[in-house]
Design a protein around this motif. Sequence first.
Motif, PDB file in Angstrom:
ATOM      1  N   MET A   1       0.839  -1.196   0.000  1.00 18.32           N
ATOM      2  CA  MET A   1       0.000   0.000   0.000  1.00 18.32           C
ATOM      3  C   MET A   1       0.876   1.248   0.000  1.00 18.32           C
ATOM      4  N   ASN A   2       0.522   2.217  -0.841  1.00 17.89           N
ATOM      5  CA  ASN A   2       1.229   3.491  -0.858  1.00 17.89           C
ATOM      6  C   ASN A   2       0.716   4.395   0.257  1.00 17.89           C
ATOM      7  N   VAL A   3       1.654   4.965   0.992  1.00 13.30           N
ATOM      8  CA  VAL A   3       1.323   5.928   2.042  1.00 13.30           C
ATOM      9  C   VAL A   3       2.064   7.223   1.735  1.00 13.30           C
ATOM     10  N   GLY A   4       1.325   8.320   1.643  1.00 10.58           N
ATOM     11  CA  GLY A   4       1.949   9.609   1.413  1.00 10.58           C
ATOM     12  C   GLY A   4       2.351  10.246   2.728  1.00 10.58           C
ATOM     13  N   LEU A   5       3.594  10.671   2.835  1.00 13.60           N
ATOM     14  CA  LEU A   5       4.104  11.315   4.044  1.00 13.60           C
ATOM     15  C   LEU A   5       4.500  12.739   3.684  1.00 13.60           C
ATOM     16  N   ILE A   6       3.705  13.694   4.150  1.00 15.94           N
ATOM     17  CA  ILE A   6       3.959  15.094   3.837  1.00 15.94           C
ATOM     18  C   ILE A   6       4.684  15.746   5.008  1.00 15.94           C
ATOM     19  N   LEU A  15       8.719   8.691  11.620  1.00 18.67           N
ATOM     20  CA  LEU A  15       7.602   7.929  11.064  1.00 18.67           C
ATOM     21  C   LEU A  15       8.066   7.060   9.905  1.00 18.67           C
ATOM     22  N   PHE A  16       8.886   7.627   9.033  1.00 21.91           N
ATOM     23  CA  PHE A  16       9.408   6.890   7.889  1.00 21.91           C
ATOM     24  C   PHE A  16      10.175   5.656   8.348  1.00 21.91           C
ATOM     25  N   GLN A  17      10.972   5.822   9.388  1.00 25.29           N
ATOM     26  CA  GLN A  17      11.783   4.733   9.921  1.00 25.29           C
ATOM     27  C   GLN A  17      10.939   3.524  10.292  1.00 25.29           C
ATOM     28  N   TYR A  18       9.772   3.769  10.920  1.00 22.33           N
ATOM     29  CA  TYR A  18       8.933   2.667  11.375  1.00 22.33           C
ATOM     30  C   TYR A  18       7.950   2.191  10.310  1.00 22.33           C
ATOM     31  N   LEU A  19       7.399   3.095   9.525  1.00 22.05           N
ATOM     32  CA  LEU A  19       6.358   2.723   8.573  1.00 22.05           C
ATOM     33  C   LEU A  19       6.897   2.065   7.307  1.00 22.05           C
ATOM     34  N   LYS A  20       8.156   2.332   6.956  1.00 24.32           N
ATOM     35  CA  LYS A  20       8.714   1.776   5.723  1.00 24.32           C
ATOM     36  C   LYS A  20       8.780   0.247   5.750  1.00 24.32           C
ATOM     37  N   LYS A  21       8.706  -0.335   6.946  1.00 26.63           N
ATOM     38  CA  LYS A  21       8.739  -1.795   7.066  1.00 26.63           C
ATOM     39  C   LYS A  21       7.465  -2.430   6.540  1.00 26.63           C
ATOM     40  N   LYS A 108      13.579   6.556  19.653  1.00 29.09           N
ATOM     41  CA  LYS A 108      14.671   6.269  18.721  1.00 29.09           C
ATOM     42  C   LYS A 108      14.870   4.769  18.521  1.00 29.09           C
ATOM     43  N   GLU A 109      14.716   4.008  19.599  1.00 29.85           N
ATOM     44  CA  GLU A 109      14.988   2.574  19.547  1.00 29.85           C
ATOM     45  C   GLU A 109      13.725   1.723  19.415  1.00 29.85           C
ATOM     46  N   THR A 110      12.638   2.148  20.062  1.00 31.41           N
ATOM     47  CA  THR A 110      11.420   1.336  20.054  1.00 31.41           C
ATOM     48  C   THR A 110      10.194   2.190  20.329  1.00 31.41           C
ATOM     49  N   LEU A 111       9.032   1.688  19.860  1.00 30.44           N
ATOM     50  CA  LEU A 111       7.760   2.339  20.144  1.00 30.44           C
ATOM     51  C   LEU A 111       7.025   1.648  21.285  1.00 30.44           C
ATOM     52  N   SER A 112       7.536   0.524  21.705  1.00 29.65           N
ATOM     53  CA  SER A 112       6.861  -0.294  22.708  1.00 29.65           C
ATOM     54  C   SER A 112       6.590   0.494  23.991  1.00 29.65           C
ATOM     55  N   GLY A 113       5.319   0.533  24.390  1.00 29.02           N
ATOM     56  CA  GLY A 113       4.923   1.194  25.618  1.00 29.02           C
ATOM     57  C   GLY A 113       4.607   2.667  25.464  1.00 29.02           C
ATOM     58  N   ALA A 114       4.946   3.263  24.318  1.00 30.91           N
ATOM     59  CA  ALA A 114       4.641   4.678  24.097  1.00 30.91           C
ATOM     60  C   ALA A 114       3.152   4.859  23.817  1.00 30.91           C
ATOM     61  N   LYS A 115       2.646   6.059  24.069  1.00 34.32           N
ATOM     62  CA  LYS A 115       1.222   6.332  23.864  1.00 34.32           C
ATOM     63  C   LYS A 115       0.973   7.059  22.548  1.00 34.32           C
ATOM     64  N   LYS A 132      -6.271   1.265  14.450  1.00 33.95           N
ATOM     65  CA  LYS A 132      -6.045   0.987  15.874  1.00 33.95           C
ATOM     66  C   LYS A 132      -5.314  -0.341  16.064  1.00 33.95           C
ATOM     67  N   ASN A 133      -5.737  -1.364  15.339  1.00 31.74           N
ATOM     68  CA  ASN A 133      -5.092  -2.676  15.460  1.00 31.74           C
ATOM     69  C   ASN A 133      -3.636  -2.613  15.016  1.00 31.74           C
ATOM     70  N   TYR A 134      -3.375  -1.851  13.968  1.00 32.46           N
ATOM     71  CA  TYR A 134      -1.996  -1.719  13.490  1.00 32.46           C
ATOM     72  C   TYR A 134      -1.122  -1.065  14.558  1.00 32.46           C
ATOM     73  N   LEU A 135      -1.629  -0.003  15.181  1.00 35.31           N
ATOM     74  CA  LEU A 135      -0.872   0.693  16.224  1.00 35.31           C
ATOM     75  C   LEU A 135      -0.685  -0.200  17.447  1.00 35.31           C
ATOM     76  N   ASP A 136      -1.710  -0.985  17.780  1.00 31.32           N
ATOM     77  CA  ASP A 136      -1.587  -1.950  18.885  1.00 31.32           C
ATOM     78  C   ASP A 136      -0.450  -2.925  18.613  1.00 31.32           C
ATOM     79  N   ASN A 137      -0.377  -3.397  17.382  1.00 33.04           N
ATOM     80  CA  ASN A 137       0.644  -4.379  17.009  1.00 33.04           C
ATOM     81  C   ASN A 137       2.049  -3.804  17.023  1.00 33.04           C
ATOM     82  N   LEU A 138       2.156  -2.477  16.925  1.00 33.02           N
ATOM     83  CA  LEU A 138       3.461  -1.822  17.031  1.00 33.02           C
ATOM     84  C   LEU A 138       3.912  -1.694  18.485  1.00 33.02           C
TER      85      LEU A 138
END
Length: 229
Positions: A1-6, A15-21, A108-115, A132-138
């Motif tokens: 899926m293409n995601v535009g990042l402005i 955001l690019f660092q995490y979403l590019k995966k 910088k290292e992880t998103l785990s536990g962040a809000k 929401k499910n995607y963010l939960d999985n992160l």
Amino acid sequence: MNVGLIGFGRFGKLLFQYLKKDFNIIVYDKNKLEKLSSLESCKIIILAVPISKIEDCLQEISPYVKTGSIVIDVCSVKEAPLKLMNKYLPKGIQTLGTHPMFGPDSAKETLSGAKVVLCKGSISPENFKVVKNYLDNLGLQVVETSAKDHDEQISRSLLLTHLIGRTLINFGAKELEIDTEGYKRLLTVLEHVGNDSIELFKDMNNYNTYAEKLRNNFSKALEETIQGF
């Protein structure tokens, strides 16, 4: 899926660092600009621009956003961006207000536990659940609330922190040889606000309708403290 990042500032790069995966990210930025017409291929468009630039950005991209796409902002204020998206984007565009409660330094290292805070705009229940499910999985802690409640609470947390931090910077607070543990903890506030731009500080104050009340209450409390001597 293409995601535009402005926007490809410090937070856009994070955001690019995490979403590019998981997505094909198309970046739109003054230093790395694709033709806006390619936005038509993006199912999701993320606005990672300063609050003060949101209105101009929406007017610029509006002709290229395809019906059914989801436009998401990541501002630290929520009422204003959602109103502007509703004003400038064509009918049939779904909107979602988000506020990631983390930044390039803390995540910088992880998103785990962040809000991350989600404020529903015109997004469909089905797509909201997918996001929401995607963010939960992160590993993120997702908080659902209204834009109004978000702005009121954030004025008493993030905005207050930045107000104190900027005041300490202007005061000239720094590490001392003779200090206390309390003073050291006070200086940690500088770590949270020092790397953020003055533009962000001004935008949080100018676009949050609860900011003036917060500043007045803080000023009054400080004056009452000083007058106690």
